[in-house]
Motif scaffolding. Structure first.
Motif, short mmCIF file in Angstrom:
data_model
loop_
_atom_site.label_atom_id
_atom_site.label_comp_id
_atom_site.label_asym_id
_atom_site.label_seq_id
_atom_site.Cartn_x
_atom_site.Cartn_y
_atom_site.Cartn_z
N VAL A 86 0.72 -1.19 0.02
CA VAL A 86 0.06 -0.03 -0.09
C VAL A 86 0.68 1.25 -0.10
O VAL A 86 0.41 2.40 -0.58
N SER A 87 2.06 1.38 0.77
CA SER A 87 2.92 2.41 0.82
C SER A 87 3.35 2.64 -0.83
O SER A 87 3.66 3.79 -0.84
N LYS A 88 3.43 1.75 -1.39
CA LYS A 88 4.21 2.06 -2.80
C LYS A 88 2.82 2.29 -3.59
O LYS A 88 3.33 2.46 -4.84
N HIS A 89 1.78 1.85 -3.54
CA HIS A 89 0.47 1.90 -4.42
C HIS A 89 -0.54 2.65 -3.64
O HIS A 89 -1.35 1.71 -3.13
N PRO A 90 -0.53 3.76 -3.19
CA PRO A 90 -1.39 4.54 -2.35
C PRO A 90 -3.05 4.45 -2.80
O PRO A 90 -3.96 4.50 -2.03
N ASP A 91 -3.13 4.03 -4.19
CA ASP A 91 -4.57 4.06 -4.47
C ASP A 91 -4.90 2.41 -4.62
O ASP A 91 -6.27 2.18 -4.95
N PHE A 92 -4.26 1.65 -3.97
CA PHE A 92 -4.60 0.23 -3.57
C PHE A 92 -5.32 0.56 -2.01
O PHE A 92 -4.43 0.85 -1.23
N PHE A 93 -6.35 -0.03 -1.62
CA PHE A 93 -6.84 0.44 -0.34
C PHE A 93 -6.49 -0.71 0.58
O PHE A 93 -6.42 -0.48 1.90
N GLY A 94 -6.29 -1.87 0.15
CA GLY A 94 -5.49 -2.67 1.32
C GLY A 94 -6.13 -4.43 0.90
O GLY A 94 -6.75 -4.49 0.29
N ALA A 95 -5.77 -5.02 2.19
CA ALA A 95 -6.27 -6.57 2.09
C ALA A 95 -6.48 -6.91 3.47
O ALA A 95 -6.06 -6.40 4.39
N ARG A 96 -7.27 -8.03 3.77
CA ARG A 96 -7.64 -8.35 4.79
C ARG A 96 -7.73 -10.09 4.60
O ARG A 96 -7.78 -10.76 3.52
N ILE A 97 -7.24 -10.89 5.65
CA ILE A 97 -7.21 -12.17 5.71
C ILE A 97 -8.34 -12.75 6.38
O ILE A 97 -8.77 -12.58 7.54
N ILE A 98 -9.00 -13.84 5.65
CA ILE A 98 -9.93 -14.90 6.10
C ILE A 98 -9.00 -16.21 6.58
O ILE A 98 -8.91 -16.78 5.69
N ILE A 99 -8.78 -16.34 7.73
CA ILE A 99 -8.23 -17.87 7.94
C ILE A 99 -9.11 -18.99 7.79
O ILE A 99 -10.17 -18.82 8.38
N THR A 100 -8.39 -20.09 7.39
CA THR A 100 -9.28 -21.39 7.29
C THR A 100 -8.59 -22.65 7.71
O THR A 100 -7.47 -22.53 8.05
N ASN A 101 -9.55 -23.32 7.63
CA ASN A 101 -9.01 -24.79 8.39
C ASN A 101 -9.75 -25.86 7.31
O ASN A 101 -10.83 -25.37 6.69
N GLN A 102 -9.15 -27.01 6.94
CA GLN A 102 -9.85 -27.97 6.25
C GLN A 102 -11.28 -28.63 6.76
O GLN A 102 -11.29 -29.11 8.01
N ARG A 103 -12.21 -28.62 5.93
CA ARG A 103 -13.39 -29.26 6.61
C ARG A 103 -13.52 -30.70 6.94
O ARG A 103 -14.64 -31.37 7.37
N ARG A 104 -12.42 -31.43 6.42
CA ARG A 104 -12.27 -32.85 6.65
C ARG A 104 -11.44 -33.17 7.96
O ARG A 104 -11.48 -34.14 8.38
N ALA A 105 -11.02 -32.00 8.42
CA ALA A 105 -10.62 -32.28 10.00
C ALA A 105 -11.47 -32.90 11.00
O ALA A 105 -12.80 -32.84 10.93
N ASN A 106 -10.90 -33.17 12.15
CA ASN A 106 -11.88 -33.85 13.24
C ASN A 106 -12.43 -32.57 14.01
O ASN A 106 -12.01 -31.64 14.00
N ARG A 107 -13.32 -32.82 15.14
CA ARG A 107 -13.85 -31.77 15.94
C ARG A 107 -12.98 -31.13 16.60
O ARG A 107 -12.89 -29.78 16.89
N SER A 108 -11.89 -31.92 17.23
CA SER A 108 -10.96 -31.17 18.14
C SER A 108 -10.05 -30.19 17.52
O SER A 108 -9.69 -29.29 17.87
N ALA A 109 -9.76 -30.56 16.35
CA ALA A 109 -8.97 -29.96 15.27
C ALA A 109 -9.35 -28.41 15.12
O ALA A 109 -8.94 -27.34 15.08
N ILE A 110 -10.85 -28.48 14.53
CA ILE A 110 -11.61 -27.38 14.46
C ILE A 110 -11.91 -26.68 15.72
O ILE A 110 -11.56 -25.15 15.73
N ALA A 111 -11.94 -27.33 16.77
CA ALA A 111 -12.16 -26.44 18.07
C ALA A 111 -10.77 -25.55 18.43
O ALA A 111 -10.83 -24.29 18.87
N GLU A 112 -9.65 -26.38 18.29
CA GLU A 112 -8.21 -25.60 18.30
C GLU A 112 -8.09 -24.51 17.44
O GLU A 112 -7.71 -23.65 17.70
#
Length: 336
Positions: free
Chosen positions: A99-125
């Protein structure tokens, strides 16, 4: 060609022959991710990879980005690894640098993910960690999602206890659930759309099956929950062959909240977002599509983003300037 063929879904064959079914194309899709994983999780490559991704979107006139990311453990050549907080901080630092080099770029945000094939305890963590990261990165971490092939993964209801943790603890962790990325009807995952809405999802990823669920469609429209439509992905992964038959065409006619997303453009040979916008423009809208259709879809990208209201206003002002320039300079519009 050999390397590209192993890292993408490119094929020298007729795609209908190379990928005759959803099972075949999804297996190849996931193999490509595994092949590239060890390359992009090396720290110097990871930084360059993300910066180059921002550059490609910026070149494609994308001014704001919300990226789903698995937050991998990134490694160094000496064998040491960095944790997920380091990875998220690196995303943030590189975004700030860009953004500092491209001031007309408003930015970005992250949506963190996990795999839906994981087990319950892994998703809870994973949800527990996401709550902590949201506290540490309140303005950069947008929320949480589960990814992977829906038809082979576990339904959202399976993880209801883990996904209820933020509400039980009084912590705000927005959800952006993939739901309804299926053409099967009556299965457990076919209920993901309703469960996503019951869990207060902010948007619905894909939502291909939404038109088959009148109650879910009504609720999503009433609550202003937009559907993230990924035309190329849905076509390549064989949910729909002819985009004129895509359910999003009906949703747009009903003025249902819709945003256009690019899913995994590099895997499909696309770049940025323009390819998906083009397919949506000519496929969903048909001969009645016009410049106003593109304008509304672009505005929707900001209106249904995770940005707080004041930042949405600022982003819309910046976008309007870019839009005016596009309309003024467009050779196509001058001649039509």
């Amino acid at each position: 060609m050999f390397i590209r063929g192993n890292l993408t879904l490119f094929t020298d064959q007729d795609p209908e022959v190379a990928f005759p079914s959803q099972d075949v194309v999804w297996d190849r899709f996931e193999q490509a991710f595994r092949a590239v994983w060890g390359l992009v999780t090396y720290a110097p490559v990871f930084r360059d990879y993300y910066y180059q991704g921002l550059t490609q979107f910026y070149t494609d006139n994308v001014m704001y980005l919300e990226l789903r990311a698995l937050l991998p453990e990134v490694y160094e050549l000496d064998g040491s690894t960095h944790d997920r907080a380091w990875t998220l901080k690196t995303y943030q630092d590189i975004t700030t640098q860009f953004v500092s080099k491209h001031p007309d770029f408003f930015g970005a945000r992250i949506i963190i993910t996990n795999q839906r094939r994981a087990n319950r305890s892994a998703i809870a963590e994973a949800v527990e960690e996401a709550m902590k990261l949201k506290k540490d990165f309140p303005d950069f971490l947008a929320g949480f999602d589960l990814v992977g092939r829906e038809d082979r993964g576990k339904p959202l209801w399976y993880f209801r206890d883990a996904l209820s943790l933020p509400a039980e603890k009084g912590v705000t962790l927005p959800y952006f659930f993939h739901a309804g990325e299926t053409d099967l009807e009556g299965t457990e995952v076919d209920q993901n759309l309703l469960d996503a809405l019951l869990l207060n999802t902010s948007r619905i990823g894909h939502g291909f099956a939404l038109v088959r669920h009148p109650v879910a469609k009504y609720l999503s429209r009433k609550k202003g929950v937009a559907v993230e439509v990924c035309p190329i992905s849905n076509q390549v992964l064989k949910l729909v062959k002819d985009l004129r038959n895509h359910p999003a065409a009906a949703l747009m006619l009903e003025n249902h909240p819709v945003v256009i997303s690019s899913d995994d453009p590099a895997m499909f040979g696309a770049s940025g977002l323009s390819y998906d916008f083009y397919e949506a423009f000519v496929g969903f809208g048909g001969i009645t599509s016009h410049i106003g259709s593109l304008k509304q879809l672009a505005i929707n990208s900001i209106r249904y983003s995770s940005l707080p209201p004041q930042q949405q206003k600022e982003a819309l002002v910046l976008w309007q300037k870019r839009w005016n320039m596009f309309v003024t300079e467009s050779e196509f519009l001058k001649t039509n």
